[in-house]
Design a protein around this motif. Sequence first.
Motif, mmCIF file in Angstrom:
data_model
loop_
_atom_site.group_PDB
_atom_site.id
_atom_site.type_symbol
_atom_site.label_atom_id
_atom_site.label_comp_id
_atom_site.label_asym_id
_atom_site.label_seq_id
_atom_site.Cartn_x
_atom_site.Cartn_y
_atom_site.Cartn_z
ATOM 1 N N ALA A 287 -45.983 33.042 46.501
ATOM 2 C CA ALA A 287 -46.581 34.551 46.906
ATOM 3 C C ALA A 287 -47.500 34.832 45.713
ATOM 4 O O ALA A 287 -48.407 35.390 45.781
ATOM 5 C CB ALA A 287 -45.439 35.313 46.831
ATOM 6 N N LEU A 288 -47.172 34.344 44.497
ATOM 7 C CA LEU A 288 -48.191 34.669 43.304
ATOM 8 C C LEU A 288 -49.394 33.997 43.830
ATOM 9 O O LEU A 288 -50.625 34.756 43.242
ATOM 10 C CB LEU A 288 -47.572 34.128 42.099
ATOM 11 C CG LEU A 288 -46.425 34.877 41.517
ATOM 12 C CD1 LEU A 288 -45.773 33.901 40.078
ATOM 13 C CD2 LEU A 288 -46.408 36.293 41.094
ATOM 14 N N THR A 291 -51.493 35.911 46.132
ATOM 15 C CA THR A 291 -51.928 36.994 45.554
ATOM 16 C C THR A 291 -53.363 36.871 44.930
ATOM 17 O O THR A 291 -54.372 37.463 45.332
ATOM 18 C CB THR A 291 -51.177 38.060 44.839
ATOM 19 O OG1 THR A 291 -50.036 38.175 45.655
ATOM 20 C CG2 THR A 291 -51.816 39.193 44.179
ATOM 21 N N THR A 294 -56.219 35.840 47.409
ATOM 22 C CA THR A 294 -56.574 36.758 48.628
ATOM 23 C C THR A 294 -56.811 38.351 47.806
ATOM 24 O O THR A 294 -57.581 39.055 48.334
ATOM 25 C CB THR A 294 -55.858 36.966 49.607
ATOM 26 O OG1 THR A 294 -54.427 37.538 49.146
ATOM 27 C CG2 THR A 294 -55.775 35.699 50.490
ATOM 28 N N GLU A 295 -56.123 38.695 46.749
ATOM 29 C CA GLU A 295 -56.139 39.906 46.262
ATOM 30 C C GLU A 295 -56.079 39.892 44.584
ATOM 31 O O GLU A 295 -55.134 40.426 44.092
ATOM 32 C CB GLU A 295 -54.913 40.914 46.798
ATOM 33 C CG GLU A 295 -54.815 40.975 48.290
ATOM 34 C CD GLU A 295 -53.717 41.739 48.718
ATOM 35 O OE1 GLU A 295 -53.841 42.933 49.100
ATOM 36 O OE2 GLU A 295 -52.638 41.272 48.787
ATOM 37 N N HIS A 298 -55.415 42.882 42.652
ATOM 38 C CA HIS A 298 -54.189 43.708 42.850
ATOM 39 C C HIS A 298 -53.172 42.962 41.964
ATOM 40 O O HIS A 298 -51.822 43.243 42.077
ATOM 41 C CB HIS A 298 -53.563 43.773 44.406
ATOM 42 C CG HIS A 298 -54.392 44.806 45.362
ATOM 43 N ND1 HIS A 298 -54.530 44.556 46.397
ATOM 44 C CD2 HIS A 298 -55.119 45.700 44.733
ATOM 45 C CE1 HIS A 298 -55.283 45.686 46.989
ATOM 46 N NE2 HIS A 298 -55.683 46.168 45.967
ATOM 47 N N PHE A 299 -53.419 41.831 41.220
ATOM 48 C CA PHE A 299 -52.398 40.961 40.943
ATOM 49 C C PHE A 299 -51.533 41.843 39.784
ATOM 50 O O PHE A 299 -50.315 41.406 39.524
ATOM 51 C CB PHE A 299 -52.983 39.738 40.042
ATOM 52 C CG PHE A 299 -52.010 38.728 39.740
ATOM 53 C CD1 PHE A 299 -51.307 37.887 40.622
ATOM 54 C CD2 PHE A 299 -51.729 38.606 38.175
ATOM 55 C CE1 PHE A 299 -50.288 37.081 40.070
ATOM 56 C CE2 PHE A 299 -50.771 37.792 37.821
ATOM 57 C CZ PHE A 299 -50.303 36.912 38.777
ATOM 58 N N PHE A 302 -48.806 43.667 41.399
ATOM 59 C CA PHE A 302 -47.785 43.134 42.034
ATOM 60 C C PHE A 302 -47.035 42.195 41.199
ATOM 61 O O PHE A 302 -45.888 41.696 41.493
ATOM 62 C CB PHE A 302 -48.618 42.180 43.108
ATOM 63 C CG PHE A 302 -49.293 42.718 44.114
ATOM 64 C CD1 PHE A 302 -49.017 44.144 44.295
ATOM 65 C CD2 PHE A 302 -49.796 41.983 45.129
ATOM 66 C CE1 PHE A 302 -49.619 44.970 45.234
ATOM 67 C CE2 PHE A 302 -50.449 42.775 46.249
ATOM 68 C CZ PHE A 302 -50.267 44.398 46.519
ATOM 69 N N ASN A 303 -47.408 42.000 40.116
ATOM 70 C CA ASN A 303 -46.902 41.161 38.904
ATOM 71 C C ASN A 303 -46.017 41.696 37.900
ATOM 72 O O ASN A 303 -46.692 42.724 37.204
ATOM 73 C CB ASN A 303 -47.756 39.907 38.568
ATOM 74 C CG ASN A 303 -47.115 39.006 37.648
ATOM 75 O OD1 ASN A 303 -47.115 38.975 36.509
ATOM 76 N ND2 ASN A 303 -46.525 37.921 38.375
#
Length: 754
Positions: A287-288, A291, A294-295, A298-299, A302-303
């Motif tokens: 999942a990391l 991200t 693709t994004e 946004h990392f 989200f992290n």
Amino acid sequence: MAMRGSGDIRTTAMRAFEQNGQMRSGAILSILHIQQVGAHIQRNIGPYLDLSDVRARNGDMQTSTLTRGLAALAVQVLTGFDAESAAACVIDGFQDNGIDAIAVDENQGKIVIVQSKWHAEGRKTMDQGEALKLVNGAKDLFSQKFHLFNARARKLQGAIENALINPEVRITISVATTGSAVLPADVQRPLQDLLTEVNGADDLDDLVDLKILGLADLHGFLTDRTSSKKLDLDLHLSEWGSVQTPYQAYYGLVPASDIAAWYDKHGERLFDGNIRQALGRTAVNEALVATLRTEPHHFWYFNNGITVLSESISRAARDSHSRTTGLFRLTGATVVNGAQTAASIHAVMQEDETLLDDAEIWIRVIGLDGCPPGFASSVTRATNTQNGVDARDFLALDPNQDRLRAQLRLQFDKTYGVKRSADPVTGDSGCDVEEAAIALACAHADPAYAVDAKRQVSTLWASTDDPIYRELFPEDLNIAKLWNSVLALRIVDAELARLRNMFDDSRSAGVLVHGNRLIAHLVLSQLGSSVLSDPAAEESGLLEPAADLTRNLSSLLGKTVDDHYPGAFLAPLFKNHTKCRELVFEVLTRYAGFPVSLPNQRNSAKTATRRTPTRRSPRRASADERSSSQRKQDAVKVIQAAGGLQEGTLLVFKPGTKREEQLLVPWTEEVDSRSRARWTNQPPSVNPLVWEFDGERYSPSNLVTTMMIAAGYSPPSGVRGTTRWTVEGRGTLSDVADQINDSKPDEPEHGRLW
């Protein structure tokens, strides 16, 4: 012009001389490192090695010491064992089956398989023949064929067997060499093919990995162990802040590329102060990576970021004029939380470093200067043990779960636990959502859901919007089906636990451990939807046959595994969608036609009597009926044995039910190749159809199931594929097999049914 030309010649000669000098210097340094590794082996590992067989045949003691010692050193690198324990793992010698050392690390749940190649000048490494021997030896070990190994390996048999039936075990295959860590392509290929075969292409959590330990790795391991040098790191922070009391700390944003560069330079040493190193391919790490791909912008959102401990922190005047940016020097630094983040970022950098351009990470750096004793350990422990939010926790937000909780209480007076709790709901009081999800997955018509429950149970509730979750927990889910599925699953699990103590060999027990969810699927499919949906099923005794079904179907599953996948490593086998669908079809086909017995059990004369399937009549099938069932069941084998179809014969799909005609035929008509396959007589015989749509090989049944899933609807548990594929002018594959059997003279009945 002449002068210029001679100058060019002298320049070229000078460059060649310098390059040759560098090459000679590098070679000399490599030989020096090899000698240092050899001296370490002779001094620290050699005294613990078993060399009795070398003495008996007057062999080269020094070479054997270095070769076996290199295998033991590799075990130390990969497990952390001391020299004596690592030396006890060495099995090199006569009948070692291509393996020089086997280590079982119970603390890490790991098996390590090593082949070592010692060369005094580092010029030789493993060749293709040796790689193939290692691959075959590993397969024999996975299949627990200990009779093919020597006495040293058999001493480790008990520990290996216990590890292989552990669903969480991981296996590392390692090549240790005094040469380069890069193997030639023809040597690497069979090793990679083994990984693909065992792990499968879509498994997020590899069961087997490959580690090539070259001279640099081995020498670096020894120097790291003897060196007290700490890591010094440069840190560029933006939007940074600080805390000065009671202990110094800084925080802010750091470019993801900087963290990747740390890992690229220092590797696992970056995490020396952490409780664990990078875990490789896991769902969280994937999942990391997703991200970042693709994004990346946004990392940061989200992290959770990373935490670094440093013996001292100094801030440079350069680039530190404001809180917008700051340059810091970390002395004696280690990452104590965020190993998975750092390793995942590094993996993306290796793939495409431009993906990190827009990614930033939150970082916290704590200075240890002036901190009390034990403070560093306390920070490490605290940052790695705080309770995290699990995907399951978000299920409490789904109104459908609240409806199920209320219905289970109203209809059965049972508690349904959705939120995680220190006191989970178990036993007669009720169940929680995790147990319900597993039970519903096993009760689903498609075995893939049971496989998901085994391979990574969290995928069943990855998101309330996820198709898997919605399939298991539809808004009109019958609460009786949920509760009865849970009860049936408990019966299956209890019976499997009892059966595990009745088998002589660990491979049979391994089928019960690794195949438990597939067995539950088989049992629940035989109980049937009408029983599972009956509110009075428990009080009416309709669930009681689950125990007998568990015994019968697990026995047939073990037999089917031995027939179709005799050398397979069981853990990944039961996490493979395609192979498990095939196993389900084969088991249910056998179960429909014959009574079964329990082979390989202790006291079998007393306990392993043939049992008639619970939900079938005990009447013995007539000879004609058995003959008919056998023809349908073994249609592929009958055709192959008789050479009944030529290589490349065209087969066309023919629907066998109205549902297939309504849902599958329109899908095949969109692309002609979807309904066409070619027959092949090439091994493996279990997959004789080559689907024109993708060029892959399938069994007749598995191809139909694959088509159903690709078309967007759930297949039944069993599909008789030989009645769906037709040959022009000859009918279905079952018809072709019948024609072949009808042309044979009658054969006497031998009476043995498995």
